[in-house]
Design a protein around this motif. Structure first.
Motif, PDB file in Angstrom:
ATOM      1  N   UNK A 129      30.535  39.410  37.556  1.00 28.55           N
ATOM      2  CA  UNK A 129      31.783  38.737  37.860  1.00 28.55           C
ATOM      3  C   UNK A 129      31.777  38.197  39.277  1.00 28.55           C
ATOM      4  N   UNK A 130      32.948  37.715  39.723  1.00 28.42           N
ATOM      5  CA  UNK A 130      33.083  37.117  41.049  1.00 28.42           C
ATOM      6  C   UNK A 130      33.710  38.114  42.027  1.00 28.42           C
ATOM      7  N   UNK A 131      33.305  37.996  43.304  1.00 28.73           N
ATOM      8  CA  UNK A 131      33.821  38.870  44.356  1.00 28.73           C
ATOM      9  C   UNK A 131      34.372  38.020  45.483  1.00 28.73           C
ATOM     10  N   UNK A 132      35.588  38.339  45.922  1.00 29.21           N
ATOM     11  CA  UNK A 132      36.205  37.672  47.071  1.00 29.21           C
ATOM     12  C   UNK A 132      36.680  38.751  48.031  1.00 29.21           C
ATOM     13  N   UNK A 133      36.134  38.754  49.240  1.00 27.44           N
ATOM     14  CA  UNK A 133      36.539  39.761  50.215  1.00 27.44           C
ATOM     15  C   UNK A 133      37.998  39.645  50.618  1.00 27.44           C
ATOM     16  N   UNK A 134      38.547  38.409  50.560  1.00 27.89           N
ATOM     17  CA  UNK A 134      39.992  38.197  50.739  1.00 27.89           C
ATOM     18  C   UNK A 134      40.459  38.530  52.148  1.00 27.89           C
ATOM     19  N   UNK A 135      39.660  38.169  53.175  1.00 28.80           N
ATOM     20  CA  UNK A 135      40.033  38.494  54.544  1.00 28.80           C
ATOM     21  C   UNK A 135      39.435  39.821  54.961  1.00 28.80           C
ATOM     22  N   UNK A 190      36.905  43.689  34.314  1.00 25.78           N
ATOM     23  CA  UNK A 190      37.482  42.916  35.409  1.00 25.78           C
ATOM     24  C   UNK A 190      36.543  41.756  35.758  1.00 25.78           C
ATOM     25  N   UNK A 191      37.018  40.531  35.578  1.00 25.48           N
ATOM     26  CA  UNK A 191      36.185  39.352  35.787  1.00 25.48           C
ATOM     27  C   UNK A 191      36.058  38.969  37.262  1.00 25.48           C
ATOM     28  N   UNK A 192      37.094  39.283  38.041  1.00 22.34           N
ATOM     29  CA  UNK A 192      37.094  38.949  39.467  1.00 22.34           C
ATOM     30  C   UNK A 192      37.672  40.104  40.267  1.00 22.34           C
ATOM     31  N   UNK A 193      37.092  40.339  41.450  1.00 26.93           N
ATOM     32  CA  UNK A 193      37.577  41.375  42.347  1.00 26.93           C
ATOM     33  C   UNK A 193      37.982  40.744  43.673  1.00 26.93           C
ATOM     34  N   UNK A 194      39.116  41.168  44.198  1.00 32.24           N
ATOM     35  CA  UNK A 194      39.584  40.734  45.515  1.00 32.24           C
ATOM     36  C   UNK A 194      39.779  41.970  46.385  1.00 32.24           C
ATOM     37  N   UNK A 195      39.212  41.943  47.570  1.00 30.76           N
ATOM     38  CA  UNK A 195      39.415  43.043  48.492  1.00 30.76           C
ATOM     39  C   UNK A 195      40.776  42.965  49.155  1.00 30.76           C
ATOM     40  N   UNK A 196      41.050  43.934  50.007  1.00 34.44           N
ATOM     41  CA  UNK A 196      42.280  43.924  50.792  1.00 34.44           C
ATOM     42  C   UNK A 196      42.261  42.741  51.756  1.00 34.44           C
TER      43      UNK A 196
END
Length: 204
Positions: free
Chosen positions: A87-93, A66-72
């Motif tokens: 990889x990249x991490x985005x908390x996504x709010x 998995x290259x990128x992870x997005x949270x809830x």
């Protein structure tokens, strides 16, 4: 997954991509394996344990490739960093944390660049936790006016937008105007050394 660039969404139980806009559904899966393309995983909130290159687990489901992870987008996410995820991490709010308290090395986090150890980049993260036994550095935004407020030795916040724990070195951004606010203890500020000592003990 296939070798296309696919998006995996745990909340909907879908995978989209496959070289176009096609989608398929999944249920009751215990593990996800991405292909040679660029894969993105959207989670459901809670703990993420990142243990190696583009690999880890989320709420008891393991994943690799998995290259990128997005949270809830509505729930809190904690990304526990122990391996080199890369990889990249985005908390996504939501109220999201990058937790390096089990990371056995010095840590450097840049609020300006959106960078830190073990990841290619991060976004939408509110709290950063370091290992108290290591030498950790937090660098602030590179523009604008900012207030750093200490709540204890090595803990505090920047503009109540970012919170930090166990960062012994704080560095203002190169192009910003910054104010550091101390704790309610009897502290000694030394401009020549760039240190504060006190905090109810001998910490510096």
């Amino acid at each position: 997954g296939t070798d296309d660039s696919n998006t995996w969404r745990m909340t909907e139980g879908t995978i989209t991509g496959f070289g176009g806009t096609s989608a398929m559904t999944f249920t009751n899966m215990n593990a996800f394996t991405g292909g040679a393309g660029t894969d993105t995983l959207y989670g459901v909130g809670g703990d993420w344990n990142l243990t190696g290159s583009k690999a880890g687990s989320h709420n008891s489901i393991s994943f690799t490739g998995m290259d990128s992870l997005y949270g809830s987008s509505t729930l809190a996410n904690t990304f526990n960093m122990t391996g080199n995820f890369a990889g990249a991490i985005d908390g996504n709010g939501g109220d999201n944390t990058l937790d390096y308290s089990s990371y056995d090395a010095d840590l450097s986090v840049s609020l300006a660049a959106g960078t830190s150890n073990l990841v290619s980049g991060w976004a939408n993260i509110k709290t950063f936790k370091g290992n108290s036994d290591k030498a950790n550095t937090l660098t602030g935004p590179s523009t604008g006016t900012h207030t750093w407020t200490l709540s204890d030795y090595s803990d505090g916040n920047v503009d109540t937008t970012y919170y930090f724990e166990d960062f012994q070195t704080l560095t203002a951004g190169a192009g910003s105007t910054d104010t550091l606010v101390g704790t309610g203890d009897s502290n000694t500020w030394r401009m020549t050394e760039g240190t504060i000592t006190g905090f109810g003990g001998t910490s510096a």
